[in-house]
Design an enzyme around this catalytic site. Sequence first.
Site, PDB file in Angstrom:
ATOM      1  N   SER A 149       1.033  -1.317   0.088  1.00 40.77           N
ATOM      2  CA  SER A 149       0.085   0.077   0.126  1.00 40.77           C
ATOM      3  C   SER A 149       0.930   0.988   0.037  1.00 40.77           C
ATOM      4  O   SER A 149       2.078   1.208   0.446  1.00 40.77           O
ATOM      5  CB  SER A 149      -0.952  -0.030   1.245  1.00 40.77           C
ATOM      6  OG  SER A 149      -1.534   1.232   1.338  1.00 40.77           O
ATOM      7  N   TYR A 163      -1.062  -1.373  10.396  1.00 38.31           N
ATOM      8  CA  TYR A 163      -1.489  -1.334   8.970  1.00 38.31           C
ATOM      9  C   TYR A 163      -0.059  -0.900   8.128  1.00 38.31           C
ATOM     10  O   TYR A 163       0.532  -1.682   7.493  1.00 38.31           O
ATOM     11  CB  TYR A 163      -2.601  -0.543   8.407  1.00 38.31           C
ATOM     12  CG  TYR A 163      -2.945  -0.925   6.852  1.00 38.31           C
ATOM     13  CD1 TYR A 163      -3.440  -2.178   6.675  1.00 38.31           C
ATOM     14  CD2 TYR A 163      -2.658   0.171   6.152  1.00 38.31           C
ATOM     15  CE1 TYR A 163      -3.750  -2.245   5.145  1.00 38.31           C
ATOM     16  CE2 TYR A 163      -2.994  -0.042   4.622  1.00 38.31           C
ATOM     17  CZ  TYR A 163      -3.735  -1.289   4.386  1.00 38.31           C
ATOM     18  OH  TYR A 163      -3.821  -1.482   3.033  1.00 38.31           O
TER      19      TYR A 163
END
Length: 275
Positions: A149, A163
């Site tokens: 990401s 995350y």
Amino acid sequence: MSEAAERAGGRPKVALITGASAGIGAAFATLLASQGWSVILTARREIQLEFVASECRRLGAPKVWKIPLDLSLPKAPEALALALIAERAIPDALINNAGYSRTDGFLSSAPEAHDAMLRLMLQAPVTLSRLLAPAMVERGYGRIVNVASLAGFLPATGGDTLYGPIKSFLIRASRGLNLELQGTGVHVSALCPGYTLTEFHDANGSRDQVSRAYPDWMWMTAEAVVAAGWRGVEANRLVVVPGLLNKTVAAVSAVLPEPLAMAMVKSQARRLKRL
Ligand SMILES: NC(=O)c1ccc[n+]([C@@H]2O[C@H](COP(=O)([O-])OP(=O)(O)OC[C@H]3O[C@@H](n4cnc5c(N)ncnc54)[C@H](OP(=O)(O)O)[C@@H]3O)[C@@H](O)[C@H]2O)c1
């Protein structure tokens, strides 16, 4: 003969896609199916998996396997890889994609929830790559995409503490594996999308908030992300950032001093809370 079968000397190529029941994983499955690949689809939800499987069959995948599995369970990735090896269904491509984010805060989440997230998003890609890449090296052909990401380039957002660091790990580990496998015919890329229209923000309960915060032009479709990701791994690029906006964010974050990056992330989090 399909493109995939031609490269495999007549045998259709096989891709294992984790998190194939929705979003980016489903888009990888349909892209590869349309190029003549067989696909092994895994995720927890059987009905959604069947929906993607029938789309893959319609698009011409020679074989479609569905493996309903919670990949965050201890030993699940190992059991999956060993079952594929035993069945001689050893993938030519591995798309490590299954994942989610949490917005409920590090201390508000149960310790087991963190363990499950780490097993799904860190341990599973490591185990699957370690167990499946040797056969790729032996064949002299393989493609591994680790879906990371843009968050992997930025400081972790408070509330979703693990995350970003998980995605940073994936980016760095992909780079290392890419270097280790140079010259073997096995390509490894970290795919780093920004905001992508999938079920991701429904799953973490932030859909309304992010829809208000970020206009349409900031979002990419899963299909566009996957097209860029597949082109990138075919070219053996270490890191693939799809879309101009995301490329700009990645480039800026590479030169931004840490205190400034922290201040930006903080003010963004405050803005989201107000929405
Ligand atoms: N969407 C974005 O804005 C965005 C941006 C950057 C990176 N990403 C990354 O892209 C990847 C795919 O996400 P997405 O956007 O496509 O989200 P999505 O539409 O919610 O898809 C997530 C997939 O992961 C699977 N999954 C979740 N938990 C699982 C578990 N315990 N075991 C097995 N499978 C599991 C889900 O299937 P089941 O629920 O059926 O198990 C689903 O197929 C993730 O790694 C995410 O971090 C997304």
